[in-house]
Design a protein around this motif. Structure first.
Motif, PDB file in Angstrom:
ATOM      1  N   SER A   1      22.858  28.285  23.819  1.00  0.00           N
ATOM      2  CA  SER A   1      23.439  27.882  22.540  1.00  0.00           C
ATOM      3  C   SER A   1      24.896  27.467  22.750  1.00  0.00           C
ATOM      4  O   SER A   1      25.501  27.759  23.790  1.00  0.00           O
ATOM      5  N   VAL A   2      25.442  26.801  21.755  1.00  0.00           N
ATOM      6  CA  VAL A   2      26.864  26.455  21.804  1.00  0.00           C
ATOM      7  C   VAL A   2      27.688  27.735  21.919  1.00  0.00           C
ATOM      8  O   VAL A   2      28.664  27.787  22.666  1.00  0.00           O
TER       9      VAL A   2
ATOM     10  N   GLN B   1      29.014  16.150  20.552  1.00  0.00           N
ATOM     11  CA  GLN B   1      28.314  16.230  19.270  1.00  0.00           C
ATOM     12  C   GLN B   1      27.397  17.437  19.218  1.00  0.00           C
ATOM     13  O   GLN B   1      27.313  18.137  18.219  1.00  0.00           O
ATOM     14  N   ASP B   2      26.696  17.670  20.337  1.00  0.00           N
ATOM     15  CA  ASP B   2      25.752  18.779  20.429  1.00  0.00           C
ATOM     16  C   ASP B   2      25.384  18.987  21.892  1.00  0.00           C
ATOM     17  O   ASP B   2      25.908  18.300  22.777  1.00  0.00           O
TER      18      ASP B   2
ATOM     19  N   TYR C   1      32.859  21.106  19.736  1.00  0.00           N
ATOM     20  CA  TYR C   1      32.457  19.976  18.891  1.00  0.00           C
ATOM     21  C   TYR C   1      33.483  18.845  18.876  1.00  0.00           C
ATOM     22  O   TYR C   1      33.148  17.714  18.531  1.00  0.00           O
TER      23      TYR C   1
END
Length: 185
Positions: free
Chosen positions: A26-27, A46-47, A42
């Motif tokens: 995950s981020v 972007q992701d 971010y």
């Protein structure tokens, strides 16, 4: 500072990819690993798929830059395999993720580049352009297929030995195909 942060994010991501599958990262995992906040992530990406794509494209470009000339099929395969060999688990996790298409697209680009460069470097004799393109596509697809087979086999070290054996068995094949093309015109 921005380049340093983006680099830290990429390094943390590769480190995590070497530890667990892409869909388990995950981020939050990435920012905790590299000691930044979510906004910093971010700001740069972007992701996670965008991060992955940038890493793959950068590694492909770096490998292409590293090989301005390719003198043998062995070098073609070595160039194409270099990232995967250095990051076996990360490559395995990318290959078995929903983002596999980015990996395959860049791998095909890398195979195309190395084979094209090999044919230009190793064979200076003139060859019919249509035949050169056919030969390039044939060797590129063989290189790509062998790498995909290696990934599908679980990246077994024995498969690397088999690959090296294949390149040894194919030694001279490109030159023979070029010679045949001269006689078929």
């Amino acid at each position: 500072m921005a380049n340093f942060t983006a680099k830290a994010i990429k390094e943390s991501f590769i480190k995590l990819l070497n530890e667990k599958p892409l869909n388990k990262i995950s981020v939050k995992d990435i920012v905790e690993d590299c000691g930044i906040n979510r906004n910093s992530f971010y700001y740069h990406f972007q992701d996670i798929p965008a991060l992955l794509e940038e890493i793959i494209v950068e590694h492909t470009a770096a490998i292409i830059e590293q090989y301005p000339a390719v003198n043998s099929l062995d070098e073609c395969f070595h160039a194409a395999f270099s990232f995967a060999l250095q990051n076996k688990k990360a490559a395995f996790h990318i290959y078995h993720s929903i983002n596999r298409d980015v990996f395959e697209k860049e791998l095909m680009k890398l195979c195309d580049y190395t084979v094209c460069t090999y044919l230009k470097t190793a064979f200076t004799e003139p060859i019919n352009e249509a035949d050169r393109l056919i030969l390039q596509r044939f060797i590129k697809c063989a290189c790509f297929g062998l790498i995909i087979e290696w990934l599908n086999s679980g990246m077994d070290d024995e498969a690397i030995h088999d690959l090296l054996r294949i390149t040894a068995l194919c030694k001279g094949m490109s030159q023979e195909l070029i010679e045949r093309s001269k006689h078929l015109q």
